[in-house]
Design an enzyme around this catalytic site. Sequence first.
Site, mmCIF file in Angstrom:
data_model
loop_
_atom_site.group_PDB
_atom_site.id
_atom_site.type_symbol
_atom_site.label_atom_id
_atom_site.label_comp_id
_atom_site.label_asym_id
_atom_site.label_seq_id
_atom_site.Cartn_x
_atom_site.Cartn_y
_atom_site.Cartn_z
ATOM 1 N N ARG A 90 0.832 -1.206 0.000
ATOM 2 C CA ARG A 90 0.000 0.000 0.000
ATOM 3 C C ARG A 90 0.863 1.252 0.000
ATOM 4 O O ARG A 90 0.567 2.226 -0.701
ATOM 5 C CB ARG A 90 -0.917 -0.010 1.222
ATOM 6 C CG ARG A 90 -1.754 1.255 1.338
ATOM 7 C CD ARG A 90 -2.615 1.254 2.582
ATOM 8 N NE ARG A 90 -3.395 2.487 2.671
ATOM 9 C CZ ARG A 90 -4.292 2.745 3.610
ATOM 10 N NH1 ARG A 90 -4.535 1.848 4.554
ATOM 11 N NH2 ARG A 90 -4.954 3.887 3.625
ATOM 12 N N ASN A 144 -10.684 -4.138 -1.285
ATOM 13 C CA ASN A 144 -10.551 -3.126 -2.331
ATOM 14 C C ASN A 144 -9.644 -3.576 -3.469
ATOM 15 O O ASN A 144 -8.752 -4.394 -3.248
ATOM 16 C CB ASN A 144 -9.995 -1.832 -1.721
ATOM 17 C CG ASN A 144 -11.044 -1.049 -0.977
ATOM 18 O OD1 ASN A 144 -12.159 -0.915 -1.445
ATOM 19 N ND2 ASN A 144 -10.686 -0.522 0.186
ATOM 20 N N CYS A 164 -19.063 -1.712 0.981
ATOM 21 C CA CYS A 164 -18.193 -0.587 1.338
ATOM 22 C C CYS A 164 -18.859 0.167 2.478
ATOM 23 O O CYS A 164 -20.089 0.144 2.609
ATOM 24 C CB CYS A 164 -17.999 0.323 0.129
ATOM 25 S SG CYS A 164 -16.935 1.768 0.436
ATOM 26 N N HIS A 194 -16.445 3.947 -4.516
ATOM 27 C CA HIS A 194 -15.511 5.066 -4.378
ATOM 28 C C HIS A 194 -15.668 6.101 -5.491
ATOM 29 O O HIS A 194 -14.745 6.867 -5.767
ATOM 30 C CB HIS A 194 -14.060 4.566 -4.298
ATOM 31 C CG HIS A 194 -13.760 3.845 -3.027
ATOM 32 N ND1 HIS A 194 -12.497 3.370 -2.697
ATOM 33 C CD2 HIS A 194 -14.560 3.495 -1.983
ATOM 34 C CE1 HIS A 194 -12.546 2.767 -1.518
ATOM 35 N NE2 HIS A 194 -13.789 2.830 -1.071
ATOM 36 N N TYR A 244 -14.093 10.294 -1.806
ATOM 37 C CA TYR A 244 -13.122 9.874 -2.816
ATOM 38 C C TYR A 244 -13.194 10.762 -4.062
ATOM 39 O O TYR A 244 -12.276 10.749 -4.886
ATOM 40 C CB TYR A 244 -13.346 8.414 -3.211
ATOM 41 C CG TYR A 244 -12.869 7.448 -2.161
ATOM 42 C CD1 TYR A 244 -11.551 7.015 -2.137
ATOM 43 C CD2 TYR A 244 -13.724 6.993 -1.171
ATOM 44 C CE1 TYR A 244 -11.096 6.133 -1.171
ATOM 45 C CE2 TYR A 244 -13.288 6.119 -0.196
ATOM 46 C CZ TYR A 244 -11.964 5.699 -0.195
ATOM 47 O OH TYR A 244 -11.526 4.835 0.782
#
Length: 421
Positions: A90, A144, A164, A194, A244
């Site tokens: 990440r 995700n 989500c 998102h 987002y």
Amino acid sequence: MKLAVVGGGSTYTPELIDGFARLRDTLPIEELVLVDPAADRLGLVGGLARRIFARQGHPGRITTTSDLDAGVADADAVLLQLRVGGQAARDRDETWPLECGCVGQETTGAGGLAKALRTVPVVLDIAERVRRANPGAWIIDFTNPVGIVTRALLQAGHKAVGLCNVAIGLQRKFAKLLEVAPTDVHLNHVGLNHLSWELGVRLGGADGEDVLPKLLAQHGDAIADDLRLPRAVLDRLGVVPSYYLRYFYAHDEVVRELGTKPSRAAEVAKMEAELLSLYGDPALDEKPALLAKRGGAFYSEAAVDLAASLLGDGGSPVQVVNTYNNGTLPFLADDAVIEVQARVDRTGATPLAVPALDPLYAGLVANVTSYEDLALEAALRGGRDRVFKALLAHPLIGQFEYAEGLTDRLIAHNREHLAWA
């Protein structure tokens, strides 16, 4: 009822356990299996999970295992909360795109594509093993990028619904501002995972009064602060975008901001170390306050609600989920995965009719859906050219030079996770 959580060693898991314990009448679990290859983390999380159940008087049994096949055997539902490559991957997703002047984020843009490429093959392998062990089991995906992963699962014929926490978080916030119960708030939530907007906020159900104008007039500053967008943007749009959308509406500002501070992954890695230390305390029998800063607010409540509806009659009949479009948004293919209010029961999720989407939003949804088509193709079939095309199609990239540079960086940073590379 038996549930399995794949990725059960996550520091998120005590949030999920707390929800299972508090809402045991909604979802009466007899056995909960936490599955994770990281035995050290699994031991810490599993110990705290049992103590939380014991403190709250839950009669269910919690077991832990690193054996996926044993963990999912006879499970009625399997929750997926994976992070392939961990926080280290990440961290890379959030940093190398900045070298090309593009946003670094783990679920959208180039970083989001990298995560999809790492994740889809792993999730599909898990799903096949779940199907062999128990063909009737539901798969609830919280991994995700949820939209792409859910589409991969559905396309492969699995019984899957994507989840989500963005929508439930907004529902809870709006309910607090309106001083009503969360169950009284119905969202006209439309878009992709998102990439969504609240086109209406209705009291008492889908046909109730739309109080979104009132919310924006009376609480626009607070909502804008949470989204980190100017109040004027909300006033001009007349809707509430997902937070987002800041990556799209303020891309260059976000890139400059990200270049001045440590990545979110670095912050979370430090937090996770503290959480795991807390989880090891045998006196701790509730989720610690620090967990609220980890993210995933209300995830447990959304997961319980969805599992209860898929497995019986305990959950809410209408929930925001990720599922096939099937004509809901007429400008998308039926097999696109969208995020909208849906009727959920033992047969799965059926999207409800939604208001017509203004071209301002429909154009972006169509663009990102086309990117997701290409991203899934790259995840399933591999190849540099497919990665390049997906990057070029993404509205946050869209330039040949950027796509070339990002392709090289993506492959270089993810080679160990890409069988074709």
